[in-house]
Every structure is written in C-alpha cells, then in structure tokens.
Motif scaffolding. Structure first.
Motif, PDB file in Angstrom:
ATOM      1  N   LEU A   6       0.818  -1.214   0.000  1.00 32.05           N
ATOM      2  CA  LEU A   6       0.000   0.000   0.000  1.00 32.05           C
ATOM      3  C   LEU A   6       0.849   1.260   0.000  1.00 32.05           C
ATOM      4  O   LEU A   6       1.936   1.295   0.579  1.00 32.05           O
ATOM      5  CB  LEU A   6      -0.894   0.038   1.246  1.00 32.05           C
ATOM      6  CG  LEU A   6      -1.952  -1.043   1.430  1.00 32.05           C
ATOM      7  CD1 LEU A   6      -2.601  -0.882   2.791  1.00 32.05           C
ATOM      8  CD2 LEU A   6      -2.989  -0.959   0.335  1.00 32.05           C
ATOM      9  N   ASP A  51       0.979  -2.019  -5.001  1.00 29.82           N
ATOM     10  CA  ASP A  51      -0.241  -2.655  -5.505  1.00 29.82           C
ATOM     11  C   ASP A  51      -1.436  -1.707  -5.483  1.00 29.82           C
ATOM     12  O   ASP A  51      -2.208  -1.642  -6.434  1.00 29.82           O
ATOM     13  CB  ASP A  51      -0.588  -3.893  -4.666  1.00 29.82           C
ATOM     14  CG  ASP A  51       0.488  -4.956  -4.733  1.00 29.82           C
ATOM     15  OD1 ASP A  51       0.951  -5.253  -5.848  1.00 29.82           O
ATOM     16  OD2 ASP A  51       0.872  -5.482  -3.665  1.00 29.82           O
ATOM     17  N   ILE A  52      -1.593  -0.992  -4.360  1.00 32.79           N
ATOM     18  CA  ILE A  52      -2.762  -0.125  -4.180  1.00 32.79           C
ATOM     19  C   ILE A  52      -2.333   1.237  -3.643  1.00 32.79           C
ATOM     20  O   ILE A  52      -1.504   1.327  -2.737  1.00 32.79           O
ATOM     21  CB  ILE A  52      -3.776  -0.753  -3.200  1.00 32.79           C
ATOM     22  CG1 ILE A  52      -4.375  -2.030  -3.789  1.00 32.79           C
ATOM     23  CG2 ILE A  52      -4.900   0.231  -2.856  1.00 32.79           C
ATOM     24  CD1 ILE A  52      -5.347  -2.738  -2.858  1.00 32.79           C
ATOM     25  N   ARG A  79      -3.793  -0.294  -8.539  1.00 37.90           N
ATOM     26  CA  ARG A  79      -5.210  -0.075  -8.281  1.00 37.90           C
ATOM     27  C   ARG A  79      -5.358   1.063  -7.272  1.00 37.90           C
ATOM     28  O   ARG A  79      -4.497   1.255  -6.411  1.00 37.90           O
ATOM     29  CB  ARG A  79      -5.869  -1.368  -7.801  1.00 37.90           C
ATOM     30  CG  ARG A  79      -5.706  -2.476  -8.858  1.00 37.90           C
ATOM     31  CD  ARG A  79      -6.277  -3.801  -8.444  1.00 37.90           C
ATOM     32  NE  ARG A  79      -7.730  -3.803  -8.405  1.00 37.90           N
ATOM     33  CZ  ARG A  79      -8.507  -3.868  -9.476  1.00 37.90           C
ATOM     34  NH1 ARG A  79      -7.971  -3.903 -10.683  1.00 37.90           N
ATOM     35  NH2 ARG A  79      -9.818  -3.897  -9.362  1.00 37.90           N
ATOM     36  N   ILE A  81      -7.801   3.540  -4.620  1.00 38.60           N
ATOM     37  CA  ILE A  81      -8.990   3.761  -3.797  1.00 38.60           C
ATOM     38  C   ILE A  81      -8.986   5.219  -3.350  1.00 38.60           C
ATOM     39  O   ILE A  81      -8.015   5.687  -2.754  1.00 38.60           O
ATOM     40  CB  ILE A  81      -9.006   2.852  -2.554  1.00 38.60           C
ATOM     41  CG1 ILE A  81      -9.006   1.375  -2.963  1.00 38.60           C
ATOM     42  CG2 ILE A  81     -10.218   3.163  -1.677  1.00 38.60           C
ATOM     43  CD1 ILE A  81      -8.878   0.412  -1.785  1.00 38.60           C
ATOM     44  N   GLU A 101     -10.601   2.159  -8.578  1.00 35.98           N
ATOM     45  CA  GLU A 101     -11.357   0.926  -8.335  1.00 35.98           C
ATOM     46  C   GLU A 101     -12.178   0.976  -7.051  1.00 35.98           C
ATOM     47  O   GLU A 101     -12.938   0.058  -6.758  1.00 35.98           O
ATOM     48  CB  GLU A 101     -10.404  -0.274  -8.262  1.00 35.98           C
ATOM     49  CG  GLU A 101      -9.860  -0.739  -9.593  1.00 35.98           C
ATOM     50  CD  GLU A 101      -8.695   0.090 -10.107  1.00 35.98           C
ATOM     51  OE1 GLU A 101      -8.335  -0.065 -11.287  1.00 35.98           O
ATOM     52  OE2 GLU A 101      -8.132   0.900  -9.335  1.00 35.98           O
ATOM     53  N   ILE A 117      -9.684  -2.734   0.849  1.00 36.51           N
ATOM     54  CA  ILE A 117      -8.316  -2.968   0.373  1.00 36.51           C
ATOM     55  C   ILE A 117      -8.176  -4.386  -0.175  1.00 36.51           C
ATOM     56  O   ILE A 117      -7.628  -4.602  -1.264  1.00 36.51           O
ATOM     57  CB  ILE A 117      -7.301  -2.727   1.510  1.00 36.51           C
ATOM     58  CG1 ILE A 117      -7.230  -1.227   1.842  1.00 36.51           C
ATOM     59  CG2 ILE A 117      -5.917  -3.261   1.133  1.00 36.51           C
ATOM     60  CD1 ILE A 117      -6.464  -0.908   3.108  1.00 36.51           C
ATOM     61  N   VAL A 120     -10.273  -4.890  -3.496  1.00 37.02           N
ATOM     62  CA  VAL A 120      -9.652  -4.204  -4.632  1.00 37.02           C
ATOM     63  C   VAL A 120      -8.361  -4.923  -5.037  1.00 37.02           C
ATOM     64  O   VAL A 120      -8.070  -5.071  -6.223  1.00 37.02           O
ATOM     65  CB  VAL A 120      -9.389  -2.721  -4.294  1.00 37.02           C
ATOM     66  CG1 VAL A 120      -8.481  -2.072  -5.332  1.00 37.02           C
ATOM     67  CG2 VAL A 120     -10.713  -1.963  -4.219  1.00 37.02           C
ATOM     68  N   ALA A 121      -7.610  -5.401  -4.056  1.00 39.43           N
ATOM     69  CA  ALA A 121      -6.371  -6.132  -4.358  1.00 39.43           C
ATOM     70  C   ALA A 121      -6.658  -7.418  -5.131  1.00 39.43           C
ATOM     71  O   ALA A 121      -5.836  -7.867  -5.933  1.00 39.43           O
ATOM     72  CB  ALA A 121      -5.625  -6.455  -3.069  1.00 39.43           C
TER      73      ALA A 121
END
Length: 205
Positions: A6, A51-52, A79, A81, A101, A117, A120-121
C-alpha cells in the motif's frame, strides 16, 4: 502469499500517519510509504513497486483525480482507492471515470477499510454504501473505462497490434498489455471480436 503493498497520499500528515498506524498490525499488508502531494507520489511510484494507492481527493497542487489519471496512464497495474470526506455525485463520477477501483468516505470503520483494500487487491471494486447508491444511479460500465483505455479500444478496433499501439501512444508494450487486460476485465469481453462488438454498441469507435 505476497503481502498487499500500500501507498498513502494525503496532504494532512496526521491523517496519513494515523491510517498507517491503523493498518500496521495486518499481516497481509505492507505500508510502502506515503506522500503529502501528488508529485511526490508519482516520483515514489516510479522507483517502488506498489499494488494499491489510497488517495485523498482535495489536495493542493495535483488533486486526487488528477493523480489517479496520471497513475493509470503510467502505471495501469496499480489499483486506486479514493479516501475522502466528499460524497458529491460529480466528484465520485469523475474519480471513477479516471480509473479508480474504489471510493471510501473517511468516516468508515477500520473493518470496512480492510475489506475494501482486500477486495480491490483481488481485482474487485469497492465503494462505501452511500457512494454505491450514487454509482448505481449514475455510473454505467462504459464510465469505468479511462480515457486511455478508450483510446486503446479504438486502436484495437482499427486492427493495431500492441507494438503499433505502443508506438502511437508513446508507451511501452507492457503498458499496452496491462491496459488490454483491464479493458477486457471491465467490459467482460472474451475475445477481440467481443470487444469490438462492445465498442460499437457503446459508441466508442
């Protein structure tokens, strides 16, 4: 199983550090770092694997929407958020149309943040319940496609290969392939023929 990496972006230092501390006890998550503005975030992402990205919307300089657009153009596999106090229809729609996303309001519980989280992952979308209500009324499947993805659909329909698309858009073939995967996932197309059919039905070409 690899940990979910993250990265946090918010101009309020106390909030960023609070979220980082909140998530630090989760064995499947790793906080890679955080930035207080969009430009610093982009620089970090160019040098680190993430990743996010959890991003605020209203920030000085580059907004969260502008940051989302830049990330999706340069790093389509990441991705995003949105995490904000704003629940205005226009802002939600603009962020989602930019490629995010997920969209969460900052008053959510820790458990919902973790659910978002992880979903979405895993390739899903996640929105706070009040945000989901807005989306159900106003967002169509076509709106989930980013501007760059729509460009690539048009080029695919014109029978361009990945290498030709990469050359025309000044991006790498790997980036084109990432966009293609996202396009097929969002449109539920099973083949190029199915994608072109979708494109014509939705006036994308």
């Amino acid at each position: 199983m690899d940990k979910i990496k993250l990265f946090l972006v918010d101009d309020h230092k106390i909030f960023v550090e609070g979220v980082a501390n909140l998530l630090s006890d989760q064995s499947d998550l790793t906080i890679m770092g955080w930035a207080y503005d969009g430009s610093s975030a982009i620089q970090f992402l160019r040098e680190n694997s993430v990743d996010i990205v959890l991003t605020d919307i209203q920030m000085p300089g580059m907004t969260g929407i502008e940051l989302t657009q830049k990330i999706k153009e340069e790093f389509p596999d990441i991705r995003i958020i949105g995490l904000s106090m704003l629940d205005k229809k226009e802002i939600v729609q603009e962020l989602i149309s930019s490629g995010a996303e997920g969209y969460l309001l900052k008053d959510i519980e820790k458990s919902e943040l973790l659910t978002a989280i992880r979903k979405v992952a895993s390739g899903e979308y996640y929105y706070s319940s009040s945000i989901a209500g807005i989306l159900m009324k106003n967002i169509t499947e076509k709106d989930l496609l980013t501007k760059r993805e729509k460009e690539i659909i048009k080029l695919i329909a014109e029978e361009n290969t990945n290498s030709m698309i990469a050359e025309k858009l000044f991006i790498s073939e790997h980036t084109v392939e990432s966009h293609r995967k996202n396009i097929f996932r969002k449109t539920n197309a099973k083949s190029i023929v199915g994608l072109i059919k979708y494109a014509y039905e939705n006036n994308l070409v």
